[in-house]
Structure formats: C-alpha cells, structure tokens
Motif scaffolding. Structure first.
Motif, PDB file in Angstrom:
ATOM      1  N   GLU A 148       0.834  -1.208   0.000  1.00  0.00           N
ATOM      2  CA  GLU A 148       0.000   0.000   0.000  1.00  0.00           C
ATOM      3  C   GLU A 148       0.870   1.259   0.000  1.00  0.00           C
ATOM      4  O   GLU A 148       0.650   2.182  -0.784  1.00  0.00           O
ATOM      5  CB  GLU A 148      -0.898  -0.007   1.233  1.00  0.00           C
ATOM      6  N   LEU A 161      -5.731   1.842  -7.406  1.00  0.00           N
ATOM      7  CA  LEU A 161      -5.321   1.178  -6.174  1.00  0.00           C
ATOM      8  C   LEU A 161      -6.494   0.459  -5.533  1.00  0.00           C
ATOM      9  O   LEU A 161      -6.368  -0.686  -5.071  1.00  0.00           O
ATOM     10  CB  LEU A 161      -4.733   2.213  -5.217  1.00  0.00           C
ATOM     11  N   ARG A 165      -6.824  -3.948  -4.619  1.00  0.00           N
ATOM     12  CA  ARG A 165      -6.888  -4.572  -3.296  1.00  0.00           C
ATOM     13  C   ARG A 165      -7.753  -5.828  -3.312  1.00  0.00           C
ATOM     14  O   ARG A 165      -8.854  -5.838  -3.862  1.00  0.00           O
ATOM     15  CB  ARG A 165      -7.439  -3.589  -2.270  1.00  0.00           C
ATOM     16  N   TRP A 170      -2.871  -8.487  -6.252  1.00  0.00           N
ATOM     17  CA  TRP A 170      -2.504  -7.857  -4.983  1.00  0.00           C
ATOM     18  C   TRP A 170      -1.832  -8.875  -4.061  1.00  0.00           C
ATOM     19  O   TRP A 170      -0.783  -8.601  -3.476  1.00  0.00           O
ATOM     20  CB  TRP A 170      -3.743  -7.273  -4.331  1.00  0.00           C
TER      21      TRP A 170
END
Length: 269
Positions: A148, A161, A165, A170
């Motif tokens: 992150e 982004l 996730r 990811w």
C-alpha cells in the motif's frame, strides 16, 4: 523452467521461448513470471526472437542473497546474457527499466534497450533526499502495508489502487513485498549521469492513456539518453495492449544497433 547462478550464488529462475536473437524481459516492482503484465508481449515476440523471462531476485522461483545492492541485479542480467549466447536486447517495464539501464551502463553486451515508461526523476538534492526518506519508510514496513505504501508513494491513482486490493495480483505483490525496497533503492541509484553513460540504441515508450507524470518521466529519460528515440503508443494508464506494443518493439529490435547522430531524440505516434 531453467535456473542460472548469479555471481553471488543467487539462483535466478527463467524460461525461454521462440528462436532468433535474444531479448530479455524485465518485470516491474512486485511482478514476476506468475504475476506479470509481460506474458502477451512475450508470446508475440517469440515469433521472431528468443524471449527470456525471469523472476528477479527474491521473487517467484528465484532465490535471494542479502544484502541487496543494484549491482547484484546487473549481475543477474549478466548471468542470463551469458547463458543465452553472450548478447541480448533488454526490454524493461516501469522499474524494470532501471535494471536495464544499470545493466547497459555497466557495459554488459546489450544490443538494444526498450524502456516502457521508465520512472526517471533525476533532479534536485531535495528530490534525492525525499527518495531516501521514502526508502527508509518502506524498509520499515512489510506485507500489505508495504505494498500500500509503495504503490501510493509512486503515484498509483486512488481508483486503480482500490481496484487492486483483494485481487490475486494484490496477493502476489504481498508475497514479494520485501523486494519493493529494492526498486526504491534502484531509483536512488539512477541519476542523470548514469543515463548519459548508456550508449545503447534505446527506444523509450509511453502510453497515450497515461498520466502526465509518467509521460513526463519517459520524456526526461529520452532526453538524457545519448542514443534514444521516443515514441507514444495508444493505450491505457501505464500500459499498452500487447497487439499494439509487440510490433513496435519487434521493429525496433530488428533495426540497427547504433543510431546515427548521438543525442538525437525522435517523437512519433
């Protein structure tokens, strides 16, 4: 899958496909063969080239040998070139471009360079200090927290982004989160002087769908490299479809290894 030992004993896992002159594809931060945007490009280039894809140290099936230093990744590329016949072209994507640039600047037998949106920000002492601070903060993080922090820090848009996730991509990045600091250290070690030492005939690419920071960094790299041509291709943010990308890369790799008129920078669409 094959493996080759780097100078420090690290085992580098790689695969190859196709036939013809060798081109080595170098992945971005947090990417490796099982989690890569380079598969489609590799498949298309394999029609005309021997395509080598590998897991950068500490990722996928490759091992790692601390402490990390950028020249260790150069040694990894050197081992791959040696086992692939003694010379190769290099294609780098994002921070993979930095590995390619360091390899060429070190004098490895690199015929051509292709750099897809290299993250080049050589500049002020303040910028250098900020990069060092970023590296320090990143090295103190692990797992998803490191991913992150890294992705937000390099400017990944919030909507992109958010969509990453919880995905398999990811999770794969989290599995190699400890290597993200390597890419930050590579950025620290990549300055204008290094780019000026790269004499290899280079194609710098960007996507027309990318943000101004990415296209601006590509333009900066092209301006600093002595033998660079810049080209924009139609695509999305930080990416160009393989069907569009492969013909441009293939045509460049099939051309001359030395560009007439060092320091000239062309721009085509």
């Amino acid at each position: 899958m094959y493996t080759v030992s780097s100078r420090d004993g690290t085992r580098i896992a790689y695969e190859r496909a196709g036939s013809g002159p060798t081109v080595i594809l170098i992945d971005a931060a947090g990417h490796f063969r099982a989690n890569s945007a380079l598969g489609g490009l590799a498949d298309r280039l394999a029609k005309d080239f021997t395509v080598v894809r590998y897991d950068r140290r500490g990722r996928g099936d490759s091992t790692d040998t601390p402490p990390y230093a950028p020249h260790r990744e150069v040694e990894d590329v050197a081992a791959l070139i040696d086992v692939s016949g003694g010379s190769a072209a290099l294609y780098g994507f994002s921070s993979g471009c930095l590995v390619a640039l360091h390899a060429s600047a070190a004098g490895l037998p690199v015929r051509h360079l292709v750099l897809m949106e290299p993250p080049i920000e050589p500049g002020s002492p303040e910028g250098t200090a900020a990069q060092r601070e970023f590296t320090a903060h990143l090295s103190a993080r692990s797992g998803a927290d490191a991913v992150e922090f890294f992705l937000a820090g390099i400017g990944i848009p919030d909507d992109v982004l958010a969509g990453m996730r919880g995905t398999a991509h990811w999770d794969a990045m989290v599995s190699v989160a400890s290597t993200l600091v390597y890419d930050s250290m590579l950025s620290e070690a990549t300055d204008a002087d290094l780019l000026r030492r790269v004499r290899t005939h280079t194609l710098v690419l960007d996507s027309t769908g990318s943000s101004d920071d990415l296209t601006g960094m590509a333009a900066t790299a092209a301006a600093l490299l002595p033998n660079a041509t810049a080209r924009s291709l139609p695509g999305e943010w930080h990416g160009v479809p393989a069907d569009t990308l492969a013909p441009a890369v293939s045509a460049f790799l099939s051309g001359p290894t030395v560009e007439s008129g060092a320091g000239s920078v062309g721009q085509t669409g």
